[in-house]
Motif scaffolding. Structure first.
Motif, PDB file in Angstrom:
ATOM      1  N   THR A 121      -8.805  -1.519 -17.844  1.00  0.00           N
ATOM      2  CA  THR A 121     -10.121  -1.409 -18.493  1.00  0.00           C
ATOM      3  C   THR A 121     -11.184  -0.948 -17.440  1.00  0.00           C
ATOM      4  N   SER A 122     -11.048  -1.495 -16.192  1.00  0.00           N
ATOM      5  CA  SER A 122     -11.910  -1.008 -15.093  1.00  0.00           C
ATOM      6  C   SER A 122     -11.603  -0.084 -14.197  1.00  0.00           C
ATOM      7  N   SER A 123     -12.519   0.636 -13.612  1.00  0.00           N
ATOM      8  CA  SER A 123     -12.320   1.718 -12.586  1.00  0.00           C
ATOM      9  C   SER A 123     -11.396   1.111 -11.398  1.00  0.00           C
ATOM     10  N   LEU A 124     -11.664   0.093 -10.952  1.00  0.00           N
ATOM     11  CA  LEU A 124     -10.963  -0.449  -9.788  1.00  0.00           C
ATOM     12  C   LEU A 124      -9.780  -0.718 -10.314  1.00  0.00           C
ATOM     13  N   GLU A 125      -9.377  -1.256 -11.455  1.00  0.00           N
ATOM     14  CA  GLU A 125      -7.865  -1.231 -11.697  1.00  0.00           C
ATOM     15  C   GLU A 125      -7.130   0.273 -11.657  1.00  0.00           C
ATOM     16  N   ARG A 126      -7.807   1.004 -12.271  1.00  0.00           N
ATOM     17  CA  ARG A 126      -6.992   2.156 -12.375  1.00  0.00           C
ATOM     18  C   ARG A 126      -6.853   2.793 -10.776  1.00  0.00           C
ATOM     19  N   MET A 127      -8.099   2.688 -10.064  1.00  0.00           N
ATOM     20  CA  MET A 127      -7.877   3.060  -8.618  1.00  0.00           C
ATOM     21  C   MET A 127      -6.879   2.432  -7.839  1.00  0.00           C
ATOM     22  N   LEU A 128      -6.607   1.080  -8.111  1.00  0.00           N
ATOM     23  CA  LEU A 128      -5.426   0.367  -7.492  1.00  0.00           C
ATOM     24  C   LEU A 128      -4.194   0.650  -7.891  1.00  0.00           C
ATOM     25  N   ASP A 129      -4.184   1.470  -9.010  1.00  0.00           N
ATOM     26  CA  ASP A 129      -3.009   1.788  -9.675  1.00  0.00           C
ATOM     27  C   ASP A 129      -2.321   3.193  -8.598  1.00  0.00           C
ATOM     28  N   VAL A 130      -3.131   3.619  -8.076  1.00  0.00           N
ATOM     29  CA  VAL A 130      -2.724   4.779  -7.161  1.00  0.00           C
ATOM     30  C   VAL A 130      -1.550   4.355  -6.327  1.00  0.00           C
ATOM     31  N   PHE A 131      -1.665   2.938  -5.934  1.00  0.00           N
ATOM     32  CA  PHE A 131      -0.518   2.574  -5.027  1.00  0.00           C
ATOM     33  C   PHE A 131       0.638   2.336  -5.558  1.00  0.00           C
ATOM     34  N   THR A 132       0.811   2.187  -7.054  1.00  0.00           N
ATOM     35  CA  THR A 132       2.170   2.218  -7.533  1.00  0.00           C
ATOM     36  C   THR A 132       2.605   3.593  -7.725  1.00  0.00           C
ATOM     37  N   LEU A 133       2.233   4.595  -7.187  1.00  0.00           N
ATOM     38  CA  LEU A 133       2.727   5.888  -7.195  1.00  0.00           C
ATOM     39  C   LEU A 133       3.683   5.986  -5.980  1.00  0.00           C
ATOM     40  N   SER A 162       4.686  10.195  -0.319  1.00  0.00           N
ATOM     41  CA  SER A 162       3.326  11.171  -0.501  1.00  0.00           C
ATOM     42  C   SER A 162       3.030  11.271  -2.036  1.00  0.00           C
ATOM     43  N   CYS A 163       1.526  11.738  -2.254  1.00  0.00           N
ATOM     44  CA  CYS A 163       1.455  11.762  -3.573  1.00  0.00           C
ATOM     45  C   CYS A 163       0.195  12.820  -3.563  1.00  0.00           C
ATOM     46  N   THR A 164       0.043  13.610  -4.432  1.00  0.00           N
ATOM     47  CA  THR A 164      -1.187  14.441  -4.747  1.00  0.00           C
ATOM     48  C   THR A 164      -2.130  13.879  -5.670  1.00  0.00           C
ATOM     49  N   PRO A 165      -3.290  14.125  -5.591  1.00  0.00           N
ATOM     50  CA  PRO A 165      -4.322  13.779  -6.724  1.00  0.00           C
ATOM     51  C   PRO A 165      -3.977  14.365  -7.838  1.00  0.00           C
ATOM     52  N   SER A 212     -11.470  14.871 -11.597  1.00  0.00           N
ATOM     53  CA  SER A 212     -12.335  14.477 -10.777  1.00  0.00           C
ATOM     54  C   SER A 212     -12.513  13.207 -10.475  1.00  0.00           C
ATOM     55  N   THR A 213     -12.077  12.127 -11.434  1.00  0.00           N
ATOM     56  CA  THR A 213     -12.098  10.805 -10.965  1.00  0.00           C
ATOM     57  C   THR A 213     -11.242  10.444 -10.113  1.00  0.00           C
ATOM     58  N   THR A 214      -9.861  11.211 -10.358  1.00  0.00           N
ATOM     59  CA  THR A 214      -8.661  10.876  -9.266  1.00  0.00           C
ATOM     60  C   THR A 214      -9.152  11.362  -7.810  1.00  0.00           C
ATOM     61  N   TYR A 215      -9.811  12.414  -7.753  1.00  0.00           N
ATOM     62  CA  TYR A 215     -10.346  12.988  -6.367  1.00  0.00           C
ATOM     63  C   TYR A 215     -11.248  11.960  -5.906  1.00  0.00           C
ATOM     64  N   SER A 233      -2.967  19.027   0.640  1.00  0.00           N
ATOM     65  CA  SER A 233      -3.537  18.043  -0.556  1.00  0.00           C
ATOM     66  C   SER A 233      -2.644  16.834  -0.699  1.00  0.00           C
ATOM     67  N   SER A 234      -1.822  16.497   0.137  1.00  0.00           N
ATOM     68  CA  SER A 234      -0.789  15.419  -0.200  1.00  0.00           C
ATOM     69  C   SER A 234      -1.502  14.266   0.834  1.00  0.00           C
ATOM     70  N   TYR A 235      -1.348  13.033   0.174  1.00  0.00           N
ATOM     71  CA  TYR A 235      -1.627  11.732   0.803  1.00  0.00           C
ATOM     72  C   TYR A 235      -0.474  10.879   0.981  1.00  0.00           C
ATOM     73  N   VAL A 236      -0.701  10.225   2.301  1.00  0.00           N
ATOM     74  CA  VAL A 236       0.263   9.005   2.372  1.00  0.00           C
ATOM     75  C   VAL A 236      -0.569   7.889   2.574  1.00  0.00           C
ATOM     76  N   LEU A 237       0.091   6.651   2.582  1.00  0.00           N
ATOM     77  CA  LEU A 237      -0.443   5.509   2.972  1.00  0.00           C
ATOM     78  C   LEU A 237      -1.152   5.255   4.442  1.00  0.00           C
ATOM     79  N   GLY A 238      -2.132   4.940   4.439  1.00  0.00           N
ATOM     80  CA  GLY A 238      -2.951   4.857   5.747  1.00  0.00           C
ATOM     81  C   GLY A 238      -2.823   3.537   6.586  1.00  0.00           C
ATOM     82  N   PRO A 239      -3.470   3.878   7.795  1.00  0.00           N
ATOM     83  CA  PRO A 239      -3.564   2.836   8.894  1.00  0.00           C
ATOM     84  C   PRO A 239      -4.158   1.311   8.353  1.00  0.00           C
ATOM     85  N   ALA A 240      -4.973   1.007   7.333  1.00  0.00           N
ATOM     86  CA  ALA A 240      -5.383   0.043   6.910  1.00  0.00           C
ATOM     87  C   ALA A 240      -4.174  -0.974   6.418  1.00  0.00           C
ATOM     88  N   ILE A 241      -3.439  -0.122   5.681  1.00  0.00           N
ATOM     89  CA  ILE A 241      -2.095  -0.891   5.118  1.00  0.00           C
ATOM     90  C   ILE A 241      -1.415  -1.569   6.346  1.00  0.00           C
TER      91      ILE A 241
END
Length: 133
Positions: free
Chosen positions: A4-16, A23-26, A38-41, A59-67
């Protein structure tokens, strides 16, 4: 459970991200998560700004150094690891066999620590690739 929350949906990016999809594209994320482009970007920008994702080519993304930094902190300060390391070392010393520590995460068992036996340390082929961290 519906997110339900935008934060939950944003965190779901990591399940991809997985071994099969490092790697994953928006665009792929928007389709998989059922969010607008637009939300995904916007999610990808926030995660990139936080160091959780890094932009690669095309436009492909990988896990970053904070991980990586979070992983380092877990390996140094996880209470389960702090308690288990001496026990695993003792077990390796008594058995001359490698010891693994695993934890249940969602629907899988994840190896979180490995103590090598002296025998394992002598053979580089035995020292890599048998336990996924």
């Amino acid at each position: 459970m519906t997110k339900t929350s935008s934060l939950e949906r944003m965190l779901d990016v990591f399940t991809l991200f997985s071994d099969e999809h490092a790697s994953c594209t928006p665009e792929r994320a928007a389709e998989a998560l059922g969010t607008s482009r637009s939300t995904t970007y916007r999610y990808f920008k926030m995660l990139t700004d936080a160091g959780l994702l890094v932009l690669q080519a095309r436009s492909s993304y990988v896990l970053g150094p904070a991980i990586i930094e979070c992983d380092r902190l877990i390996r140094h300060h996880d209470p389960l690891l702090e308690v288990s390391r001496p026990i695993l070392r003792d077990l390796v010393a008594r058995t001359d066999a490698e010891a693994l520590l695993a934890r249940l995460y969602r629907d899988r068992v994840v190896c979180i620590h490995r103590e090598f036996s002296p025998q394992d340390m002598k053979s580089p082929m035995n020292a890599v690739g048998r336990c996924r961290f």
